[in-house]
Design a protein around this motif. Structure first.
Motif, short mmCIF file in Angstrom:
data_model
loop_
_atom_site.label_atom_id
_atom_site.label_comp_id
_atom_site.label_asym_id
_atom_site.label_seq_id
_atom_site.Cartn_x
_atom_site.Cartn_y
_atom_site.Cartn_z
N ASP A 157 -3.88 -5.95 4.40
CA ASP A 157 -4.90 -6.28 3.41
C ASP A 157 -4.48 -7.48 2.56
O ASP A 157 -5.28 -8.39 2.31
CB ASP A 157 -5.17 -5.08 2.51
N CYS A 158 -3.23 -7.48 2.14
CA CYS A 158 -2.76 -8.54 1.25
C CYS A 158 -2.80 -9.93 1.91
O CYS A 158 -3.03 -10.94 1.21
CB CYS A 158 -1.33 -8.25 0.78
N ILE A 159 -2.58 -10.00 3.20
CA ILE A 159 -2.50 -11.31 3.84
C ILE A 159 -3.83 -12.06 3.77
O ILE A 159 -3.87 -13.29 3.91
CB ILE A 159 -2.05 -11.21 5.31
N HIS A 160 -4.92 -11.35 3.52
CA HIS A 160 -6.23 -11.99 3.41
C HIS A 160 -6.63 -12.25 1.95
O HIS A 160 -7.70 -12.81 1.70
CB HIS A 160 -7.31 -11.12 4.07
N CYS A 161 -5.79 -11.84 1.02
CA CYS A 161 -6.16 -11.89 -0.40
C CYS A 161 -5.82 -13.25 -1.01
O CYS A 161 -4.71 -13.77 -0.83
CB CYS A 161 -5.44 -10.79 -1.17
N THR A 170 -6.02 1.04 -4.25
CA THR A 170 -4.93 1.46 -5.13
C THR A 170 -5.14 0.94 -6.54
O THR A 170 -5.78 -0.08 -6.77
CB THR A 170 -3.57 0.94 -4.61
N TRP A 171 -4.58 1.68 -7.49
CA TRP A 171 -4.62 1.27 -8.90
C TRP A 171 -3.96 -0.09 -9.06
O TRP A 171 -4.49 -0.96 -9.75
CB TRP A 171 -3.91 2.34 -9.76
N PHE A 172 -2.81 -0.28 -8.44
CA PHE A 172 -2.06 -1.53 -8.58
C PHE A 172 -2.91 -2.72 -8.15
O PHE A 172 -3.00 -3.73 -8.86
CB PHE A 172 -0.78 -1.47 -7.75
N CYS A 173 -3.55 -2.62 -7.00
CA CYS A 173 -4.35 -3.74 -6.50
C CYS A 173 -5.56 -3.98 -7.38
O CYS A 173 -5.85 -5.13 -7.75
CB CYS A 173 -4.79 -3.47 -5.06
N GLN A 174 -6.27 -2.94 -7.75
CA GLN A 174 -7.47 -3.12 -8.57
C GLN A 174 -7.12 -3.70 -9.94
O GLN A 174 -7.87 -4.52 -10.48
CB GLN A 174 -8.20 -1.78 -8.72
N ARG A 175 -6.01 -3.29 -10.48
CA ARG A 175 -5.58 -3.84 -11.77
C ARG A 175 -5.26 -5.33 -11.65
O ARG A 175 -5.66 -6.14 -12.48
CB ARG A 175 -4.37 -3.07 -12.29
N HIS A 176 -4.52 -5.70 -10.60
CA HIS A 176 -4.08 -7.09 -10.49
C HIS A 176 -5.18 -8.01 -9.99
O HIS A 176 -5.20 -9.20 -10.37
CB HIS A 176 -2.82 -7.17 -9.62
#
Length: 469
Positions: A392-396, A423-429
């Protein structure tokens, strides 16, 4: 000409943010995005991309090498162990409802370092390479065992002259011996200040006399220890947040210009609270409002207050190498530059890991202070500590600026293989970096001046944000 892969995200105004893997970024319109996707770049497009470091002619040429350098600067690297968090006691003299460490009552037995753990901790510190290290005393309330703090500091000073010490204390009980410990030039205080008096009393002290004692001791600490020696964190309940003006005014009253808004952590006794599936949306809304409030207040008063973590994200977005906060490191190697020694001698890679282990959720210990570090377990954790290859991160668009938090994923979801955006971490950041881009794109004087202060640059202007039409 070869264009480095670009990731994109549409903004609320219809414009697009585009970034590359080295953290280069620019704003553009959908028409450019269509030309990029369709491989029909105009000569103007190619010139812009070349001049802004997004392309190269051949492998090894100056543009290729410059991109490789910027990419490398974005990656966190393994460091020598130089920071140790010590928990000499888990006992505490407060009963905060959101306690994330699952404290033990003040009168409890079996929650302090034994002589064996103390001696092993001294040996552990003595084996560190130095030349200077930082020691943070956590708890519980560490000043309940000021005798142990004295032993550690005396040994560390002799072994590593010039080292620093931080005492994380609730400031509730300070006698002559405690003040003598705190008043040393190499020793700093970190405490909790939950905004206005009513909020602090509701969440931490629970009655007027205890609250009076805290605010008196906080004022005395600021006066006796001097500027920059006392810091504080507010823990925010999104369903009962303090008034922003009173919160900031209280911090400013004690000489603090940096405020780290901290949500109630999903650890320890705080897990007893009812789980709210909308908590992250509430938090993001509150945090965004606080940033807008600070920008307006800073402009009105001419006094510049920052939200600490937002400033960290801002600087991380704007320049490579700005990864001072552990949540923004990538890869986020465990037990690299810091480690935790708990009250029972167990070693943990982070403070949150020891909190999660304390409630029996998962054992994240990485050895003991007597037997040493379990390198195999650290290696296992490190496999999930980078976002470079996450599907997921590689497309962000924000991947070059962001980090990872395996412990938070385990705490909230019990696993680390969730879709990242859940995830909370992703939505927050995602929200944080969206807010960064929003704020740096503003043209009003209030925002421009706060951005300059928070980014630690003399001034801020349109030329700082590449735009291609």
């Amino acid at each position: 000409m070869t264009v480095w892969p670009l990731k994109f995200r549409q903004r609320g105004d219809g414009e697009f943010l585009l970034t590359d893997d080295a953290g280069g970024f620019f704003l553009s319109a959908q028409s450019f995005l269509e030309r990029y996707i369709g491989n029909t770049l105009s000569s103007a497009d190619q010139t812009f991309l070349r001049e802004n470091g997004h392309s190269f002619e051949r492998e090894g040429d100056p543009d290729w090498t410059a991109f490789a350098y910027r990419w490398a600067r974005r990656q966190s690297k393994q460091q020598e162990l130089s920071y140790v968090i010590l928990v000499p006691t888990l006992r505490c003299n407060l009963t905060c409802g959101y306690c994330q460490v699952s404290r033990a009552p003040e009168t409890a037995r079996g929650f302090d370092w034994s002589d064996e753990t103390l001696n092993a901790s001294l040996s552990f510190i003595g084996a560190m390479k130095g030349p200077r290290i930082k020691v943070e005393f956590q708890g519980g309330e560490p000043l309940l065992r000021v005798d142990l703090l004295e032993r550690i500091r005396s040994f560390t000073r002799a072994r590593f002259p010039g080292s620093q010490f931080v005492v994380c204390t609730n400031l509730q009980r300070l006698g002559d011996r405690e003040w003598a410990f705190l008043e040393q030039a190499d020793t700093f205080v970190s405490t909790s200040l939950d905004g206005d008096r009513d909020t602090h009393q509701r969440q931490r002290t629970h009655d007027d006399p205890t609250t009076d004692t805290f605010f008196k001791n906080l004022a005395d600490a600021v006066r006796r220890l001097g500027p920059g020696k006392v810091s504080a964190l507010p823990t925010i309940d999104v369903d009962a947040s303090p008034n922003f003006e009173e919160l900031v005014g209280n911090f400013e009253r004690y000489g603090m210009q940096s405020i780290y808004l901290r949500p109630i952590n999903h650890q320890g006794f705080a897990r007893r609270r009812r789980s709210d599936p909308h908590s992250i949306e509430k938090w993001n809304t509150l945090h965004s409002s606080f940033i807008d409030y600070l920008i307006d207040r800073n402009h009105r008063t001419g006094r510049y207050i920052e939200e600490y973590y937002f400033s960290q994200c801002l600087r991380r977005f704007l320049r490579s190498g700005a990864d001072d906060h552990v949540d923004l490191r990538n890869p986020n190697f465990f037990a690299s530059d810091y480690i935790v020694i708990d009250h029972d001698g167990q070693l943990y890679p982070t403070d949150e890991a020891r909190m999660l282990s304390r409630i029996g959720r998962v054992d994240l210990s990485i050895g003991t202070v007597t037997a040493g570090i379990d390198r195999a377990k650290i290696q296992l954790l490190n496999h999930a500590s980078m976002n470079n290859f996450d599907p997921d991160c590689i497309h962000c668009v924000y991947q070059p600026f962001c980090g990872t938090d395996v412990v938070d994923d385990l705490s909230r979801d019990g696993r680390i293989d969730l879709v990242r955006t859940d995830t909370w971490f992703c939505q927050r950041h995602m929200h944080l970096f969206d807010k960064v881009v929003e704020v740096i794109s503003r043209r009003d004087k209030a925002a421009v001046r706060s951005v300059a202060k928070w980014a630690r640059v003399p001034s801020w202007g349109d030329h700082m944000i590449p735009v291609h039409t």
